[in-house]
Structure formats: C-alpha cells, structure tokens
Design a protein around this motif. Structure first.
Motif, short mmCIF file in Angstrom:
data_model
loop_
_atom_site.label_atom_id
_atom_site.label_comp_id
_atom_site.label_asym_id
_atom_site.label_seq_id
_atom_site.Cartn_x
_atom_site.Cartn_y
_atom_site.Cartn_z
N VAL A 101 0.82 -1.21 0.00
CA VAL A 101 0.00 0.00 0.00
C VAL A 101 0.85 1.26 0.00
CG1 VAL A 101 -1.74 1.30 1.31
CG2 VAL A 101 -1.94 -1.19 1.08
N ARG A 102 1.88 1.30 0.84
CA ARG A 102 2.85 2.41 0.90
C ARG A 102 2.22 3.76 1.26
NH1 ARG A 102 7.60 0.44 -0.94
NH2 ARG A 102 8.49 2.47 -1.40
N ARG A 103 1.22 3.74 2.10
CA ARG A 103 0.59 4.99 2.57
C ARG A 103 1.53 5.68 3.55
NH1 ARG A 103 -5.08 5.65 5.94
NH2 ARG A 103 -5.40 7.83 5.42
N ARG A 104 1.75 6.95 3.34
CA ARG A 104 2.63 7.74 4.22
C ARG A 104 1.93 8.04 5.54
NH1 ARG A 104 7.82 7.77 2.37
NH2 ARG A 104 7.79 7.88 0.11
N ARG A 105 2.71 8.19 6.58
CA ARG A 105 2.19 8.55 7.90
C ARG A 105 1.62 9.97 7.87
NH1 ARG A 105 3.41 4.76 11.74
NH2 ARG A 105 5.02 3.29 11.14
N PRO A 106 0.85 10.34 8.88
CA PRO A 106 0.24 11.68 8.91
C PRO A 106 1.29 12.79 8.78
CG PRO A 106 -0.75 10.29 10.58
CD PRO A 106 0.39 9.52 10.00
N SER A 129 9.35 2.95 10.29
CA SER A 129 9.17 3.08 8.84
C SER A 129 8.31 4.31 8.54
CB SER A 129 8.51 1.83 8.24
OG SER A 129 7.10 1.88 8.37
N LYS A 130 8.30 4.69 7.29
CA LYS A 130 7.51 5.87 6.89
C LYS A 130 6.10 5.51 6.47
CE LYS A 130 9.87 5.41 2.54
NZ LYS A 130 11.11 5.72 1.92
N PRO A 141 -1.41 -0.91 7.14
CA PRO A 141 -2.17 -0.74 8.38
C PRO A 141 -1.22 -0.54 9.56
CG PRO A 141 -1.93 -3.07 7.93
CD PRO A 141 -1.26 -2.33 6.79
N SER A 142 -1.76 -0.19 10.69
CA SER A 142 -0.95 -0.08 11.90
C SER A 142 -0.51 -1.47 12.35
CB SER A 142 -1.76 0.58 13.02
OG SER A 142 -1.14 0.37 14.27
N SER A 143 0.79 -1.68 12.39
CA SER A 143 1.31 -2.97 12.86
C SER A 143 1.02 -3.17 14.33
CB SER A 143 2.81 -3.07 12.60
OG SER A 143 3.07 -3.07 11.22
N HIS A 144 1.05 -2.08 15.11
CA HIS A 144 0.71 -2.19 16.52
C HIS A 144 -0.73 -2.66 16.70
CE1 HIS A 144 4.36 0.15 17.20
NE2 HIS A 144 4.26 -0.11 18.49
N ALA A 145 -1.64 -2.07 15.92
CA ALA A 145 -3.04 -2.47 16.01
C ALA A 145 -3.23 -3.92 15.56
CB ALA A 145 -3.91 -1.55 15.16
N THR A 146 -2.50 -4.31 14.53
CA THR A 146 -2.64 -5.66 14.00
C THR A 146 -2.16 -6.71 15.00
OG1 THR A 146 -2.29 -4.77 11.76
CG2 THR A 146 -2.06 -7.15 12.03
#
Length: 170
Positions: free
Chosen positions: A80-85, A98-99, A103-108
C-alpha cells in the motif's frame, strides 16, 4: 494550511481530547514500546507457555498469531505504501521504524495477541487492550484512524488463522 480530510479530523480530535489528558502521551509511548515488532506480545505468549503447561498450545498460538499478524501488516504496508500523517497540526509523539502507516502494525499484532491471550487465559482482554492500543497510535500522531481500524481487522483475521493452524497441528 490544507483542509483536513475526515481521517485527519478524527486524528486531530483524538489528540485534542484523549491526548490532552495528563499522562496520556507517556502512557501511549509505553504502549508503543510494548507493541514494537510484537515483542511484548511474544514475551507474554512465551511466559504463558512456560508458566501454564496445561495450556501451552494456546500460549504458543499467542506467539504464532502475534508474529504472523505483524508479518502480515508489514507485507500490506509494503504494497500500500501509505505515508504517515503529515498535516501540520498533527503532533508526532514517538519515533517510528518506517515511513508507512497502513495498516498499523501495533493495532494488527495487538488485536491478534489480545484475542489469543483471552482465549488462552479465559479472560476478555481484547475489549480493554485493543481500543487502548488503537487510541494510543492516534494520540502519538503516527497513524490515521483508518490505519488502526484496518490493522485491528487484519489482526482479528490473523488470530483466526493462528487458531486454525493450532487445531490442524493437534
């Protein structure tokens, strides 16, 4: 200044409300360290397996599920390569490895681990742990709401796969 979309508006609202509670950022940073690379959840599963031999397969599944969930989130991030806020009003409260944010790896990994820990110990830990971790990622400004919600969904799916693998192995 750019007009924030819905994801950014929710993120900013969480930072203004939950993020302004005394101790919230410090607590969120602690959760961030606990969930980094699923290491805290691996440790919990390992301790459970060592201390609760009667339920060792379930505790081992916590480890497998957390690691698998984390790996799945990294794979999706790389596609996906979505950039952080980056909105100028978002306060970033912690460093990130990472940039990419989706999805959020912490949430996953937290969702997978919490569901599997609850299964292993018989306590409903997910309703407390998962929303807390998801909110912490927003408080720290490192994810959009859609990142954490998608991560939680991927984590739940990862937990289900881990349980199927455990049952197939027994």
């Amino acid at each position: 200044m750019p007009t924030p979309n819905a994801d950014v508006r929710v993120l900013l609202a969480v930072q203004r409300t939950v993020g302004s509670v005394p101790g919230a950022v410090r607590t969120a940073r602690g959760l961030s360290h606990l969930g980094e690379h699923a290491l805290g959840w691996i440790a919990v599963g390992g301790l459970g397996a060592a201390l609760d031999p009667a339920r060792r397969p379930q505790w081992t599944t916590v480890v497998v599920g957390a690691v698998g969930a984390h790996a799945a989130s990294i794979a999706v991030k790389r596609v996906v390569r979505r950039r952080r806020p980056t909105h100028p009003d978002v306060r970033i409260g912690v460093g990130v490895p990472s940039k990419f944010s989706f999805p959020s790896s912490h949430a996953t990994s937290t969702t997978a681990a919490a569901l599997l820990i609850g299964r292993a110990c018989g306590l409903p830990v997910a309703p407390v742990l998962v929303p807390t971790m998801l909110l912490s990622r927003l408080v720290l400004g490192v994810h959009y709401p859609s990142d954490v919600l998608s991560g939680a969904a991927l984590g739940a799916a990862s937990a289900a796969v881990a349980v199927r693998l455990e049952k197939a192995a027994s």
